[in-house]
Scaffold this active site. Sequence first.
Site, PDB file in Angstrom:
ATOM      1  N   CYS A 188      70.385 -25.314  24.030  1.00 39.34           N
ATOM      2  CA  CYS A 188      69.446 -26.047  24.869  1.00 39.34           C
ATOM      3  C   CYS A 188      69.885 -25.968  26.332  1.00 39.34           C
ATOM      4  O   CYS A 188      71.066 -26.063  26.642  1.00 39.34           O
ATOM      5  CB  CYS A 188      69.295 -27.516  24.503  1.00 39.34           C
ATOM      6  SG  CYS A 188      68.648 -27.802  22.865  1.00 39.34           S
ATOM      7  N   ARG A 203      70.483 -20.039  26.500  1.00 44.17           N
ATOM      8  CA  ARG A 203      71.018 -21.212  25.801  1.00 44.17           C
ATOM      9  C   ARG A 203      70.150 -21.633  24.610  1.00 44.17           C
ATOM     10  O   ARG A 203      70.522 -22.522  23.854  1.00 44.17           O
ATOM     11  CB  ARG A 203      71.128 -22.396  26.776  1.00 44.17           C
ATOM     12  CG  ARG A 203      72.075 -22.144  27.926  1.00 44.17           C
ATOM     13  CD  ARG A 203      72.143 -23.347  28.829  1.00 44.17           C
ATOM     14  NE  ARG A 203      72.802 -24.451  28.185  1.00 44.17           N
ATOM     15  CZ  ARG A 203      74.102 -24.691  28.230  1.00 44.17           C
ATOM     16  NH1 ARG A 203      74.893 -23.883  28.894  1.00 44.17           N
ATOM     17  NH2 ARG A 203      74.608 -25.732  27.611  1.00 44.17           N
ATOM     18  N   TRP A 220      67.194 -25.042  21.589  1.00 47.86           N
ATOM     19  CA  TRP A 220      67.794 -24.436  20.388  1.00 47.86           C
ATOM     20  C   TRP A 220      67.772 -25.553  19.362  1.00 47.86           C
ATOM     21  O   TRP A 220      68.482 -26.552  19.503  1.00 47.86           O
ATOM     22  CB  TRP A 220      69.225 -23.981  20.695  1.00 47.86           C
ATOM     23  CG  TRP A 220      69.859 -23.203  19.580  1.00 47.86           C
ATOM     24  CD1 TRP A 220      69.750 -21.863  19.352  1.00 47.86           C
ATOM     25  CD2 TRP A 220      70.742 -23.712  18.561  1.00 47.86           C
ATOM     26  NE1 TRP A 220      70.482 -21.518  18.240  1.00 47.86           N
ATOM     27  CE2 TRP A 220      71.098 -22.622  17.737  1.00 47.86           C
ATOM     28  CE3 TRP A 220      71.242 -24.971  18.251  1.00 47.86           C
ATOM     29  CZ2 TRP A 220      71.945 -22.763  16.640  1.00 47.86           C
ATOM     30  CZ3 TRP A 220      72.089 -25.103  17.153  1.00 47.86           C
ATOM     31  CH2 TRP A 220      72.436 -24.001  16.365  1.00 47.86           C
ATOM     32  N   ASN A 271      70.107 -32.208  26.168  1.00 46.48           N
ATOM     33  CA  ASN A 271      70.906 -31.189  25.481  1.00 46.48           C
ATOM     34  C   ASN A 271      72.047 -31.920  24.795  1.00 46.48           C
ATOM     35  O   ASN A 271      72.727 -32.725  25.421  1.00 46.48           O
ATOM     36  CB  ASN A 271      71.459 -30.182  26.504  1.00 46.48           C
ATOM     37  CG  ASN A 271      72.537 -29.288  25.902  1.00 46.48           C
ATOM     38  OD1 ASN A 271      72.482 -28.945  24.735  1.00 46.48           O
ATOM     39  ND2 ASN A 271      73.515 -28.937  26.709  1.00 46.48           N
ATOM     40  N   GLY A 272      72.252 -31.646  23.497  1.00 53.17           N
ATOM     41  CA  GLY A 272      73.333 -32.302  22.766  1.00 53.17           C
ATOM     42  C   GLY A 272      72.808 -32.857  21.462  1.00 53.17           C
ATOM     43  O   GLY A 272      71.725 -32.463  20.999  1.00 53.17           O
ATOM     44  N   GLU A 306      85.367  -7.488  15.628  1.00 52.89           N
ATOM     45  CA  GLU A 306      84.450  -7.665  16.753  1.00 52.89           C
ATOM     46  C   GLU A 306      83.288  -6.671  16.659  1.00 52.89           C
ATOM     47  O   GLU A 306      82.133  -7.029  16.909  1.00 52.89           O
ATOM     48  CB  GLU A 306      85.227  -7.495  18.072  1.00 52.89           C
ATOM     49  CG  GLU A 306      84.406  -7.479  19.337  1.00 52.89           C
ATOM     50  CD  GLU A 306      83.558  -8.742  19.543  1.00 52.89           C
ATOM     51  OE1 GLU A 306      83.716  -9.733  18.815  1.00 52.89           O
ATOM     52  OE2 GLU A 306      82.690  -8.695  20.431  1.00 52.89           O
ATOM     53  N   LYS A 313      79.412  -7.960  16.432  1.00 48.89           N
ATOM     54  CA  LYS A 313      78.386  -7.545  17.406  1.00 48.89           C
ATOM     55  C   LYS A 313      77.223  -6.884  16.686  1.00 48.89           C
ATOM     56  O   LYS A 313      76.069  -7.125  16.976  1.00 48.89           O
ATOM     57  CB  LYS A 313      79.039  -6.561  18.384  1.00 48.89           C
ATOM     58  CG  LYS A 313      78.454  -6.520  19.736  1.00 48.89           C
ATOM     59  CD  LYS A 313      79.091  -7.502  20.684  1.00 48.89           C
ATOM     60  CE  LYS A 313      79.277  -8.850  20.101  1.00 48.89           C
ATOM     61  NZ  LYS A 313      80.149  -9.716  20.861  1.00 48.89           N
ATOM     62  N   GLU A 370      75.140  -9.361  14.703  1.00 52.38           N
ATOM     63  CA  GLU A 370      74.510 -10.320  15.611  1.00 52.38           C
ATOM     64  C   GLU A 370      73.216  -9.777  16.212  1.00 52.38           C
ATOM     65  O   GLU A 370      72.229 -10.493  16.299  1.00 52.38           O
ATOM     66  CB  GLU A 370      75.523 -10.636  16.725  1.00 52.38           C
ATOM     67  CG  GLU A 370      75.153 -11.737  17.652  1.00 52.38           C
ATOM     68  CD  GLU A 370      76.245 -12.006  18.689  1.00 52.38           C
ATOM     69  OE1 GLU A 370      77.097 -11.114  18.927  1.00 52.38           O
ATOM     70  OE2 GLU A 370      76.250 -13.090  19.273  1.00 52.38           O
ATOM     71  N   HIS A 391      91.735  -3.242  -1.672  1.00 52.26           N
ATOM     72  CA  HIS A 391      91.977  -4.494  -2.402  1.00 52.26           C
ATOM     73  C   HIS A 391      90.681  -5.235  -2.711  1.00 52.26           C
ATOM     74  O   HIS A 391      90.710  -6.418  -3.004  1.00 52.26           O
ATOM     75  CB  HIS A 391      92.928  -5.397  -1.603  1.00 52.26           C
ATOM     76  CG  HIS A 391      94.284  -4.788  -1.407  1.00 52.26           C
ATOM     77  ND1 HIS A 391      95.166  -4.586  -2.443  1.00 52.26           N
ATOM     78  CD2 HIS A 391      94.881  -4.287  -0.303  1.00 52.26           C
ATOM     79  CE1 HIS A 391      96.265  -4.006  -1.983  1.00 52.26           C
ATOM     80  NE2 HIS A 391      96.112  -3.806  -0.684  1.00 52.26           N
ATOM     81  N   LYS A 420      73.756 -18.670  23.464  1.00 54.62           N
ATOM     82  CA  LYS A 420      74.968 -18.230  24.153  1.00 54.62           C
ATOM     83  C   LYS A 420      76.058 -19.280  24.109  1.00 54.62           C
ATOM     84  O   LYS A 420      77.226 -18.975  23.917  1.00 54.62           O
ATOM     85  CB  LYS A 420      74.606 -17.906  25.603  1.00 54.62           C
ATOM     86  CG  LYS A 420      75.765 -17.406  26.448  1.00 54.62           C
ATOM     87  CD  LYS A 420      76.025 -15.960  26.172  1.00 54.62           C
ATOM     88  CE  LYS A 420      77.150 -15.370  26.999  1.00 54.62           C
ATOM     89  NZ  LYS A 420      77.711 -14.187  26.304  1.00 54.62           N
TER      90      LYS A 420
END
Length: 605
Positions: free
Chosen positions: A2, A27, A74, A100-101, A480, A484, A487, A503, A600
């Site tokens: 948000c 955001r 969000w 926001n929160g 990583e 990526k 995502e 394994h 983000k």
Amino acid sequence: MCGIIACIGSDDAVGELLTGLENLEYRGYDSAGIAVQNGHGIAVRKKAGKISELKGAIAADVPDGSVGIGHTRWSTHGPPTDENAHPHTSQSEGVAVVHNGIIENYEVVRSRLMEEGYVFTSETDTEVIPHLIDHYMDQGDDVETAFERAIDDLDGSYAVALMVDGTDTVYAARQDSPLVVGVDDSGPETRYYLASDVPAFLEFTDRVMYLEDGDVARVTTDGIDVHDADGPVQRPIETVEWNAEETGKGQYEHYMLKEIHTQPEALRGTLSGRIEDGDVTLEEFPEGTFEGIEQVHLVACGTSFHAAKCGARQLVRAGIPASTFRASEYHDLQPVDERTLVVAVTQSGETADTLSALRRAEEAGASTVALTNVVGSTVSREADDTLYIRAGPEIGVAATKTFTSQVAALTLLTHRLAADLERGTVREDAAEFLAELEALPDRIEDLLGRTRASDVSESNMGRDAYFFIGRDFEYPVALEGALKFKEITYEHAEGFASGELKHGPLALVTPDATIFALLTGDRGEETRKNAEEARTRGARVIAVAPEGMDVGEMADDVLRVPDTHPDLAGLLANVQLQLVSYHTAYGLGREIDKPRNLAKSVTVE
Ligand code: M6R
């Protein structure tokens, strides 16, 4: 997670709010909305979907005004619908709120208000705020008192901005969610902005006041008053170094591509003035800063966690006990005391999981360092010391340049700790290693100039699964690479330590899988053998290999990495993987800068 924006004293509140929201869209992008004062009450416009949807919806009827608030969402409580979009208004429509929160006790407050006859029109936690304000105003409070009493009733995290019908005032408060004030005093009339993050208003001003937790601000065209529980406080106004150009896409189609391509510049920023005469100087840490430290914990999430893993490996090599923890799992795992240095690695400096791990460490008496990109972020204000990675603004939800800069900054920190701590040992090849580190931006430029990542991506479209394998520093790079890839492409991707393949994960390997094998670094030859084992089972293997390595028959294709120090080669391999993810996502028509369900800055636990 948000984004909120407010403007006060603007000639074109709607235009500025929409610009601010577009700058904050990283955001969250589930819905967007604005509210402005136009002399006939508060005009609210909101819409599920991206900001472009909101713009389309209001194009035929743009409300005018000089004061306004805006929000990009969000979703946490309630799906992304028009009703759940912010701003939320009170029953009397006298106040409008963006938030926001997370309000943790919203169910209790909501039931109480419903019993009193308040009607809720959304499923959000936020809607309790305007109704609470109404409730206290009905009891005779003025709006400021009502706002403060409402805030006092809330448990959880919030950055809130409140607009009141018939006034040019915006009230705001923050607790565990970021909120900054922009002050544009360049013209005859001062204009003010409130936002979750500086890039929101960087086109209008670079003069910034950072609010602290517990602050309540009253902003009008005449000025800004801030107070906390103890009374009025002065917060300094600083000039930020980022500029609006840095936050734009420039010649690139996506922020992610821009941020991949500007890694040399970002890395130069990270290293600048910090390596001198074959030694590391980190002025942020005066002599004695690390006295008595015996072990290091690195706490982080996502990409920052992978960077932290690279850092821990370097520290252990330098003789310093070091462990990495996913910040959300940093609960009573290890004894932490004043001999522990806890390094919180976070690009945004606002990640809730990382902040709560930091706070836990501080309670246990640990020394703390924030390693972040965002000046004035919460982590930088809460940690004992801060090492800024100085990578410049990163807007794409997928972190790219900041990973490279985080690893570089951790490399410098390792050198400093190796020199300062009793049990640390500065590497024997320090001069050569640091010289290679300084040359890394040039190596990245070289790689970017002749990468074949686009062709490789094209010939690997439509596979069942994508695996990334590596050892040593290349293991976190494999993790990583996979993060990526999943995502932004939404394809199934996993990263493994290459020795682990046999394994269990080998059972997943079929002729429809592609394996990216990281053959750089000191243990590339071992990974090569593991990749061969996978190829024997029919997988397609893409080698990411140093210039001179003959990959022979073991690989179906190869992405080359310029020669460098083996401990740094993984960073170059990672750039190739970033590009593979980008081009694959592009080929699949994905929303590269705004992958589904993500944001983000993750400010909820
Ligand atoms: O701002 P932070 O570095 O604390 O963010 C941590 C993660 O949320 C972040 O790295 C996330 O995994 C990225 N979207 C990955 O590209």
